[in-house]
Design an enzyme around this catalytic site. Structure first.
Site, PDB file in Angstrom:
ATOM      1  N   LYS A  43       0.809  -1.198   0.000  1.00 34.04           N
ATOM      2  CA  LYS A  43       0.000   0.000   0.000  1.00 34.04           C
ATOM      3  C   LYS A  43       0.856   1.267   0.000  1.00 34.04           C
ATOM      4  O   LYS A  43       0.368   2.355  -0.284  1.00 34.04           O
ATOM      5  CB  LYS A  43      -0.870   0.029   1.287  1.00 34.04           C
ATOM      6  CG  LYS A  43      -1.790  -1.128   1.486  1.00 34.04           C
ATOM      7  CD  LYS A  43      -2.620  -0.902   2.769  1.00 34.04           C
ATOM      8  CE  LYS A  43      -2.570  -2.137   3.604  1.00 34.04           C
ATOM      9  NZ  LYS A  43      -3.210  -2.016   4.902  1.00 34.04           N
ATOM     10  N   GLY A  44       2.091   1.097   0.381  1.00 28.67           N
ATOM     11  CA  GLY A  44       2.947   2.245   0.715  1.00 28.67           C
ATOM     12  C   GLY A  44       3.062   3.326  -0.332  1.00 28.67           C
ATOM     13  O   GLY A  44       3.296   4.489   0.001  1.00 28.67           O
ATOM     14  N   GLU A  99       7.721   2.898  -5.908  1.00 29.57           N
ATOM     15  CA  GLU A  99       7.866   2.285  -4.580  1.00 29.57           C
ATOM     16  C   GLU A  99       8.034   3.390  -3.536  1.00 29.57           C
ATOM     17  O   GLU A  99       8.576   4.456  -3.835  1.00 29.57           O
ATOM     18  CB  GLU A  99       9.103   1.373  -4.682  1.00 29.57           C
ATOM     19  CG  GLU A  99       9.476   0.469  -3.566  1.00 29.57           C
ATOM     20  CD  GLU A  99       8.423  -0.406  -2.939  1.00 29.57           C
ATOM     21  OE1 GLU A  99       7.385   0.132  -2.514  1.00 29.57           O
ATOM     22  OE2 GLU A  99       8.683  -1.608  -2.790  1.00 29.57           O
ATOM     23  N   ASP A 100       7.536   3.157  -2.343  1.00 30.07           N
ATOM     24  CA  ASP A 100       7.717   4.167  -1.287  1.00 30.07           C
ATOM     25  C   ASP A 100       9.084   4.049  -0.623  1.00 30.07           C
ATOM     26  O   ASP A 100       9.719   5.045  -0.313  1.00 30.07           O
ATOM     27  CB  ASP A 100       6.592   4.062  -0.240  1.00 30.07           C
ATOM     28  CG  ASP A 100       6.478   2.668   0.341  1.00 30.07           C
ATOM     29  OD1 ASP A 100       6.705   1.688  -0.397  1.00 30.07           O
ATOM     30  OD2 ASP A 100       6.174   2.535   1.535  1.00 30.07           O
ATOM     31  N   ASP A 103      14.135  -1.123   1.191  1.00 30.04           N
ATOM     32  CA  ASP A 103      14.809  -1.415   2.456  1.00 30.04           C
ATOM     33  C   ASP A 103      15.806  -2.551   2.191  1.00 30.04           C
ATOM     34  O   ASP A 103      16.904  -2.310   1.690  1.00 30.04           O
ATOM     35  CB  ASP A 103      13.710  -1.792   3.462  1.00 30.04           C
ATOM     36  CG  ASP A 103      14.184  -1.852   4.896  1.00 30.04           C
ATOM     37  OD1 ASP A 103      15.149  -2.590   5.165  1.00 30.04           O
ATOM     38  OD2 ASP A 103      13.592  -1.191   5.768  1.00 30.04           O
ATOM     39  N   LYS A 131      16.876   3.053   1.777  1.00 25.62           N
ATOM     40  CA  LYS A 131      17.633   2.837   3.009  1.00 25.62           C
ATOM     41  C   LYS A 131      18.777   1.861   2.688  1.00 25.62           C
ATOM     42  O   LYS A 131      18.685   0.661   2.957  1.00 25.62           O
ATOM     43  CB  LYS A 131      16.688   2.258   4.069  1.00 25.62           C
ATOM     44  CG  LYS A 131      17.202   2.405   5.488  1.00 25.62           C
ATOM     45  CD  LYS A 131      16.393   1.587   6.450  1.00 25.62           C
ATOM     46  CE  LYS A 131      15.135   2.254   6.913  1.00 25.62           C
ATOM     47  NZ  LYS A 131      14.414   1.417   7.914  1.00 25.62           N
ATOM     48  N   PHE A 152      13.280   3.612  11.941  1.00 27.88           N
ATOM     49  CA  PHE A 152      11.921   3.270  11.530  1.00 27.88           C
ATOM     50  C   PHE A 152      11.328   4.478  10.812  1.00 27.88           C
ATOM     51  O   PHE A 152      11.043   5.495  11.445  1.00 27.88           O
ATOM     52  CB  PHE A 152      11.050   2.911  12.732  1.00 27.88           C
ATOM     53  CG  PHE A 152      11.444   1.635  13.404  1.00 27.88           C
ATOM     54  CD1 PHE A 152      11.283   0.408  12.771  1.00 27.88           C
ATOM     55  CD2 PHE A 152      11.990   1.644  14.689  1.00 27.88           C
ATOM     56  CE1 PHE A 152      11.648  -0.775  13.389  1.00 27.88           C
ATOM     57  CE2 PHE A 152      12.357   0.465  15.312  1.00 27.88           C
ATOM     58  CZ  PHE A 152      12.193  -0.744  14.657  1.00 27.88           C
ATOM     59  N   ASP A 159       4.192   2.910   6.540  1.00 27.47           N
ATOM     60  CA  ASP A 159       3.670   2.552   7.861  1.00 27.47           C
ATOM     61  C   ASP A 159       4.733   1.894   8.731  1.00 27.47           C
ATOM     62  O   ASP A 159       5.763   1.447   8.255  1.00 27.47           O
ATOM     63  CB  ASP A 159       2.516   1.559   7.715  1.00 27.47           C
ATOM     64  CG  ASP A 159       3.017   0.164   7.309  1.00 27.47           C
ATOM     65  OD1 ASP A 159       3.812   0.082   6.344  1.00 27.47           O
ATOM     66  OD2 ASP A 159       2.647  -0.817   7.965  1.00 27.47           O
ATOM     67  N   ARG A 165       0.813   5.901   8.659  1.00 30.59           N
ATOM     68  CA  ARG A 165       0.801   6.024   7.207  1.00 30.59           C
ATOM     69  C   ARG A 165       0.268   7.388   6.748  1.00 30.59           C
ATOM     70  O   ARG A 165       0.632   7.895   5.710  1.00 30.59           O
ATOM     71  CB  ARG A 165      -0.124   4.940   6.624  1.00 30.59           C
ATOM     72  CG  ARG A 165       0.498   4.106   5.537  1.00 30.59           C
ATOM     73  CD  ARG A 165      -0.559   3.234   4.915  1.00 30.59           C
ATOM     74  NE  ARG A 165      -0.495   1.838   5.293  1.00 30.59           N
ATOM     75  CZ  ARG A 165       0.395   0.970   4.847  1.00 30.59           C
ATOM     76  NH1 ARG A 165       1.331   1.347   4.020  1.00 30.59           N
ATOM     77  NH2 ARG A 165       0.365  -0.285   5.224  1.00 30.59           N
TER      78      ARG A 165
HETATM   79  C1  PRP Z   1       7.060  -2.123   2.472  1.00 31.33           C
HETATM   80  C2  PRP Z   1       7.318  -1.057   1.441  1.00 31.33           C
HETATM   81  C3  PRP Z   1       8.063  -1.780   0.367  1.00 31.33           C
HETATM   82  C4  PRP Z   1       8.793  -2.877   1.122  1.00 31.33           C
HETATM   83  C5  PRP Z   1      10.236  -2.517   1.256  1.00 31.33           C
HETATM   84  O1  PRP Z   1       5.911  -2.803   2.127  1.00 31.33           O
HETATM   85  O2  PRP Z   1       6.125  -0.480   0.982  1.00 31.33           O
HETATM   86  O3  PRP Z   1       7.183  -2.342  -0.597  1.00 31.33           O
HETATM   87  O4  PRP Z   1       8.199  -2.978   2.411  1.00 31.33           O
HETATM   88  O5  PRP Z   1      10.920  -3.444   2.040  1.00 31.33           O
HETATM   89  P1  PRP Z   1      12.027  -4.409   1.458  1.00 31.33           P
HETATM   90  O6  PRP Z   1      12.943  -3.598   0.580  1.00 31.33           O
HETATM   91  O7  PRP Z   1      12.724  -4.908   2.697  1.00 31.33           O
HETATM   92  O8  PRP Z   1      11.347  -5.514   0.703  1.00 31.33           O
HETATM   93  P2  PRP Z   1       5.125  -3.708   3.169  1.00 31.33           P
HETATM   94  O9  PRP Z   1       5.402  -5.139   2.853  1.00 31.33           O
HETATM   95  O10 PRP Z   1       5.429  -3.260   4.571  1.00 31.33           O
HETATM   96  O11 PRP Z   1       3.628  -3.394   2.768  1.00 31.33           O
HETATM   97  P3  PRP Z   1       2.871  -1.982   2.736  1.00 31.33           P
HETATM   98  O12 PRP Z   1       3.436  -1.196   1.564  1.00 31.33           O
HETATM   99  O13 PRP Z   1       1.452  -2.367   2.544  1.00 31.33           O
HETATM  100  O14 PRP Z   1       3.126  -1.265   4.038  1.00 31.33           O
END
Ligand code: PRP
Length: 177
Positions: A43-44, A99-100, A103, A131, A152, A159, A165
């Site tokens: 959703k991010g 992408e938001d 990580d 990051k 964080f 979120d 969020r």
């Molecule tokens: C988060 C974010 C990215 C992903 C990044 O999504 O939106 O899609 O994690 O992390 P990574 O590089 O370690 O894979 P999440 O799975 O938390 O779902 P959300 O977007 O619904 O919050």
């Protein structure tokens, strides 16, 4: 999870606006006349996508995809898969993934690989935040907004366990025990 968590502003809404404008200008230059598909990861990415596309001055399509959420930042992706698929054709399209946050890189790497197999004409990644200190798999980010520290990160669509969020700024959470 501590409920004393207090978000502090890392990048203000004004800084976000300026950065989204800069990204939109770069993307506009590269995609003029191409009719790309902008594909947000739920959703991010929803807030970033909404602000980004209204600054783009050429025809484009918008689509969202949902991956099985394994909890951002885990070092192993578990069973990452597409849980809500695509309605648009990918073959032969210019696809820009939105992408938001990148990580560990597992989500972006998985999706780019999934899409590459569908033979798009071009495939690029636009990430609002990166990051790099947490990266487990290499990911090339073609359009990047902000590099963030190993904290964080929340707000502007991002979120922390579904919290924060809605914040209009990009913040980090300090956990007070
Ligand atoms: C988060 C974010 C990215 C992903 C990044 O999504 O939106 O899609 O994690 O992390 P990574 O590089 O370690 O894979 P999440 O799975 O938390 O779902 P959300 O977007 O619904 O919050």
């Amino acid at each position: 999870m501590s409920f004393q968590a207090k978000p502090r502003v890392l990048f203000s809404r004004q800084e976000i606006e300026a950065t989204v404008r800069k990204l939109a200008a770069e993307i506009s230059q590269d995609y003029q006349g191409k009719h790309p598909l902008l594909l947000g990861i739920l959703k991010g990415s929803f807030m970033f996508m909404a602000d980004l596309i209204r600054l783009l001055d050429f025809p484009l399509e918008v689509e969202f995809i949902s991956l099985s959420s394994y909890g951002r930042g885990r070092s192993t992706p578990g069973e990452l898969k597409v849980v809500q698929g695509l309605r648009s054709q990918i073959r032969g399209r210019d696809v820009l993934v939105v992408e938001d946050i990148v990580d560990t890189g597992h989500s972006a790497a998985f999706l780019l690989d999934y899409l590459r197999k569908k033979k798009p004409a071009s495939l690029k990644l636009c990430a609002l935040t990166d990051k790099p200190s947490r990266r487990k798999v290499p990911v090339t980010i073609d359009y990047l907004g902000f590099t963030v520290p190993d904290k964080f990160i929340v707000g502007y669509g991002i979120d922390w366990d579904e919290r924060f969020r809605y914040l209009p700024d990009i913040c980090f959470v300090e956990v007070e025990d």
